[in-house]
Motif scaffolding. Structure first.
Motif, short mmCIF file in Angstrom:
data_model
loop_
_atom_site.label_atom_id
_atom_site.label_comp_id
_atom_site.label_asym_id
_atom_site.label_seq_id
_atom_site.Cartn_x
_atom_site.Cartn_y
_atom_site.Cartn_z
N VAL A 1 0.86 -1.18 0.00
CA VAL A 1 0.00 0.00 0.00
C VAL A 1 0.90 1.22 0.00
O VAL A 1 1.79 1.35 0.82
CB VAL A 1 -0.91 0.00 1.25
CG1 VAL A 1 -1.72 1.28 1.30
CG2 VAL A 1 -1.81 -1.21 1.24
N ASP B 1 -3.22 10.26 -1.98
CA ASP B 1 -4.10 10.95 -1.04
C ASP B 1 -4.93 11.99 -1.77
O ASP B 1 -6.14 12.09 -1.57
CB ASP B 1 -3.28 11.59 0.07
CG ASP B 1 -4.13 12.25 1.12
OD1 ASP B 1 -5.01 11.57 1.69
OD2 ASP B 1 -3.93 13.45 1.38
N VAL C 1 -7.71 10.27 -3.88
CA VAL C 1 -8.83 9.78 -3.07
C VAL C 1 -9.68 10.94 -2.55
O VAL C 1 -10.91 10.89 -2.62
CB VAL C 1 -8.34 8.89 -1.92
CG1 VAL C 1 -9.47 8.55 -0.96
CG2 VAL C 1 -7.70 7.62 -2.46
N VAL D 1 -7.91 3.67 -5.81
CA VAL D 1 -8.86 3.31 -4.76
C VAL D 1 -8.84 1.81 -4.50
O VAL D 1 -8.79 1.35 -3.36
CB VAL D 1 -10.29 3.80 -5.11
CG1 VAL D 1 -11.32 3.21 -4.17
CG2 VAL D 1 -10.35 5.32 -5.08
N GLU D 2 -8.85 1.02 -5.56
CA GLU D 2 -8.86 -0.43 -5.41
C GLU D 2 -7.56 -0.94 -4.79
O GLU D 2 -7.57 -1.85 -3.97
CB GLU D 2 -9.13 -1.11 -6.75
CG GLU D 2 -10.56 -0.91 -7.20
CD GLU D 2 -10.88 -1.54 -8.54
OE1 GLU D 2 -9.94 -1.95 -9.27
OE2 GLU D 2 -12.07 -1.61 -8.88
N LEU E 1 -5.53 0.75 -2.75
CA LEU E 1 -5.44 1.16 -1.35
C LEU E 1 -6.42 0.42 -0.44
O LEU E 1 -6.11 0.15 0.71
CB LEU E 1 -5.67 2.66 -1.21
CG LEU E 1 -4.57 3.56 -1.79
CD1 LEU E 1 -4.99 5.02 -1.68
CD2 LEU E 1 -3.24 3.33 -1.09
N THR E 2 -7.61 0.10 -0.96
CA THR E 2 -8.63 -0.52 -0.11
C THR E 2 -8.65 -2.04 -0.21
O THR E 2 -9.11 -2.70 0.71
CB THR E 2 -10.04 -0.03 -0.49
OG1 THR E 2 -10.34 -0.44 -1.82
CG2 THR E 2 -10.15 1.48 -0.33
N LEU F 1 -10.54 -3.53 -2.25
CA LEU F 1 -11.92 -3.82 -2.64
C LEU F 1 -12.19 -3.30 -4.04
O LEU F 1 -11.56 -2.33 -4.46
CB LEU F 1 -12.90 -3.12 -1.69
CG LEU F 1 -12.86 -3.55 -0.23
CD1 LEU F 1 -13.71 -2.59 0.60
CD2 LEU F 1 -13.36 -4.97 -0.09
N TYR G 1 -13.86 -1.00 -6.69
CA TYR G 1 -14.27 0.40 -6.55
C TYR G 1 -15.73 0.53 -6.14
O TYR G 1 -16.06 1.31 -5.25
CB TYR G 1 -14.02 1.13 -7.88
CG TYR G 1 -14.55 2.53 -7.90
CD1 TYR G 1 -13.80 3.57 -7.42
CD2 TYR G 1 -15.82 2.81 -8.40
CE1 TYR G 1 -14.28 4.88 -7.42
CE2 TYR G 1 -16.31 4.11 -8.41
CZ TYR G 1 -15.55 5.13 -7.92
OH TYR G 1 -16.03 6.41 -7.92
N ARG H 1 -17.61 -1.25 -4.38
CA ARG H 1 -17.92 -1.61 -3.00
C ARG H 1 -17.36 -0.62 -2.00
O ARG H 1 -17.62 -0.73 -0.79
CB ARG H 1 -17.37 -3.01 -2.70
CG ARG H 1 -18.13 -4.09 -3.44
CD ARG H 1 -17.85 -5.48 -2.97
NE ARG H 1 -17.98 -5.61 -1.53
CZ ARG H 1 -17.27 -6.47 -0.82
NH1 ARG H 1 -16.40 -7.26 -1.40
NH2 ARG H 1 -17.43 -6.55 0.49
N CYS H 2 -16.62 0.36 -2.45
CA CYS H 2 -16.00 1.33 -1.55
C CYS H 2 -16.93 2.47 -1.16
O CYS H 2 -16.68 3.16 -0.18
CB CYS H 2 -14.75 1.93 -2.19
SG CYS H 2 -13.44 0.71 -2.42
N TRP H 3 -17.98 2.68 -1.91
CA TRP H 3 -18.85 3.83 -1.69
C TRP H 3 -20.28 3.37 -1.51
O TRP H 3 -20.73 2.45 -2.15
CB TRP H 3 -18.76 4.80 -2.89
CG TRP H 3 -17.38 4.98 -3.39
CD1 TRP H 3 -16.84 4.46 -4.52
CD2 TRP H 3 -16.33 5.72 -2.77
NE1 TRP H 3 -15.54 4.82 -4.65
CE2 TRP H 3 -15.18 5.60 -3.58
CE3 TRP H 3 -16.23 6.47 -1.61
CZ2 TRP H 3 -13.98 6.22 -3.27
CZ3 TRP H 3 -15.02 7.06 -1.29
CH2 TRP H 3 -13.93 6.94 -2.12
#
Length: 59
Positions: free
Chosen positions: A12, A19, A22, A46-47, A49-50, A52, A54, A56-58
């Protein structure tokens, strides 16, 4: 041990660039932007870093 192995395989990298990406995406979505309009670079960051997809992140 599993968490350690996963972190080694999935580095990561949160830096000023990621930053900023995001934070800009959060602002864009809060201002009514559509998830379907995400750029490839933003989706990738986003994918990564998480860990997950994309979508499913929001909420």
């Amino acid at each position: 041990m599993a968490a350690y192995n996963r972190s080694k395989a999935w580095p990561v990298s949160i830096d000023k660039r990621t930053d900023s990406i995001v934070l800009a995406e959060i602002t864009r979505l809060r201002n009514g932007g559509a998830k379907a309009d995400v750029t490839d670079d933003t989706r990738r960051v986003v994918e990564r870093l998480t860990g997950l997809p994309y979508e499913r992140c929001w909420r």
